[in-house]
Design an enzyme around this catalytic site. Structure first.
Site, PDB file in Angstrom:
ATOM      1  N   CYS A 117       0.600  -1.425   0.044  1.00  0.00           N
ATOM      2  CA  CYS A 117       0.307  -0.168   0.345  1.00  0.00           C
ATOM      3  C   CYS A 117       1.040   1.370  -0.216  1.00  0.00           C
ATOM      4  O   CYS A 117       0.303   2.734   0.194  1.00  0.00           O
ATOM      5  CB  CYS A 117      -1.221  -0.462   1.267  1.00  0.00           C
ATOM      6  SG  CYS A 117      -1.936  -1.082   1.197  1.00  0.00           S
ATOM      7  N   HIS A 255      -2.429   6.850   4.682  1.00  0.00           N
ATOM      8  CA  HIS A 255      -3.156   6.048   3.769  1.00  0.00           C
ATOM      9  C   HIS A 255      -4.177   5.598   4.624  1.00  0.00           C
ATOM     10  O   HIS A 255      -4.736   5.416   6.052  1.00  0.00           O
ATOM     11  CB  HIS A 255      -1.593   4.915   4.098  1.00  0.00           C
ATOM     12  CG  HIS A 255      -2.908   3.256   3.589  1.00  0.00           C
ATOM     13  ND1 HIS A 255      -3.011   3.712   2.590  1.00  0.00           N
ATOM     14  CD2 HIS A 255      -2.502   2.437   4.488  1.00  0.00           C
ATOM     15  CE1 HIS A 255      -3.653   1.953   2.357  1.00  0.00           C
ATOM     16  NE2 HIS A 255      -3.514   1.448   3.028  1.00  0.00           N
ATOM     17  N   ASN A 285      -9.812   0.665   1.832  1.00  0.00           N
ATOM     18  CA  ASN A 285      -8.638   0.916   1.601  1.00  0.00           C
ATOM     19  C   ASN A 285      -8.519   0.348   0.751  1.00  0.00           C
ATOM     20  O   ASN A 285      -8.045  -0.953  -0.096  1.00  0.00           O
ATOM     21  CB  ASN A 285      -7.271  -0.470   2.479  1.00  0.00           C
ATOM     22  CG  ASN A 285      -6.211  -0.325   2.452  1.00  0.00           C
ATOM     23  OD1 ASN A 285      -5.544  -0.416   1.574  1.00  0.00           O
ATOM     24  ND2 ASN A 285      -5.719  -1.258   3.126  1.00  0.00           N
TER      25      ASN A 285
END
Ligand code: COA
Length: 330
Positions: A117, A255, A285
């Site tokens: 990520c 994030h 996410n």
């Protein structure tokens, strides 16, 4: 490598697939509840990539918008970098398919970059260092479709992820730009996704039955602890490197993995939650797309203005983490 020019973000773009998967929908798929997901993660819904879409098509849509917002023709780019963990092909790179669709074959170098990520922060760092010596332009994209390797019978992971893309154009700026940035990684097998290539028909491997190896698996609580520590370290390192106080940060794009991680970051940074952009409730996410998707929405909503000190922070599988402090240029 010595940096010769100030490199900044010139324009942003994003793309989210149309199909929405709500917590209520998930109640019908696994043993979970709308309220459990909301309380533990802050997520209400996420987007799922359509059957005719893939990493490159989402990346292209976000990339085109970033180019338009930056007012930069694709022909002026020297690099296209796509941060992704779910490219449809190991090769050719999704970035090269974006290059082809933009009509700039042979005119630039395009490649994918895989860093969990943190993929967008990694791609941004690489782009900054590639463009700075001669003041070139790069299209930096995060595009991921975790739904394609999610185990939809595993309630501990399938509630968390969504699909999408975000993009920025980077290039020389007269003032401001990326002031400080860093990347880090360390081996951890607590959030992983294995490939199964050739496993079933290779004469060089023992025969085995179909497994779940290609699904994403995760030790949620351990990754949660890692994430909070990675964010704290990122904030600490960036303020030290930039010689500023935490309170001087104007806006943070963190994030979007879990609302509780964003709250922990705000407490540590001694900043009000209003200084953190939040869209985890709408997208979940989105992996490498998360930071540029949030950044694009924050810019579009007028939350970021010229001169602002904007912190971009991400963390992810690998494990990887990284951050960049950008003095906003427009
Ligand atoms: N619905 C209902 N219950 C669930 C559930 C779900 N979707 N998923 C797990 N549970 C249960 C567990 O089985 C456990 O039950 P038990 O106490 O009877 O064993 C209980 O809820 C608590 O599970 P736990 O894993 O300790 O919950 P948590 O508070 O740590 O929240 C996460 C789980 C995954 C939401 C949280 O750990 C997290 O966000 N981790 C980070 C994940 C992440 O960001 N990953 C990507 C990084 S890039």
């Amino acid at each position: 490598m010595a940096l010769h020019r100030r490199i900044g973000i010139l324009g942003t773009g994003a793309y989210a697939p149309a199909q929405i998967l709500t917590n209520k929908d998930l109640e019908k798929m696994v043993d979970t509840s709308e309220s459990w997901i909301l309380e533990r993660t802050g997520i209400q819904e996420r987007r799922i990539i359509g059957p005719d879409e893939d990493i490159a098509t989402m990346a292209l849509a976000a990339g085109r918008q970033a180019l338009a917002n930056a007012g930069i023709e694709a022909s002026r780019l020297s690099f296209i970098i796509v941060g992704t963990n779910s490219a449809d092909y190991l090769f050719p790179a999704a970035a090269i398919r974006v290059q082809d669709a933009l009509g700039v074959n042979r005119q630039l170098a395009a490649f994918d970059l895989q860093a969990g990520c943190t993929g967008f922060n990694y791609a941004l760092y690489v782009a900054e260092h590639l463009t700075a010596p001669e003041g070139k332009y790069a299209l930096v994209i995060g595009s991921d479709a975790s739904s394609r390797f999610t185990n939809w019978t595993d309630r501990s992971t399938c509630i968390l992820f969504g699909d999408g893309a975000g993009a920025v154009v980077v290039g020389p700026v007269p003032q401001g730009g990326i002031k400080t940035s860093f990347l880090a990684s360390a081996l951890s097998m607590k959030l992983l996704c294995q490939t199964e290539f050739n496993a079933e028909n290779s004469p060089f491997l023992p025969p085995h039955q179909t497994t779940h190896r290609h699904f994403l698996t995760m030790d949620g609580p351990e990754i949660f602890k890692f994430a909070v520590n990675a964010v704290k370290e990122s904030i600490r390192r960036i303020v030290e490197m930039s010689r500023i106080e935490r309170e001087e940060l104007d806006y943070v794009i963190l994030h979007q993995a879990n609302h509780r991680i964003i709250e922990a970051a705000a407490r540590f940074a001694k900043l009000p939650l209003e200084k953190f952009y939040v869209n985890v409730h709408r997208y979940g996410n989105t992996s490498a797309a998360s930071v540029p998707l949030a950044l694009h929405e924050a810019v579009t909503e007028g939350k970021i203005k010229a001169g602002d000190k904007v912190l971009l922070v991400s963390f992810g599988a690998g494990v990887t983490w990284g951050a960049a402090l950008v003095i906003w240029s427009y």
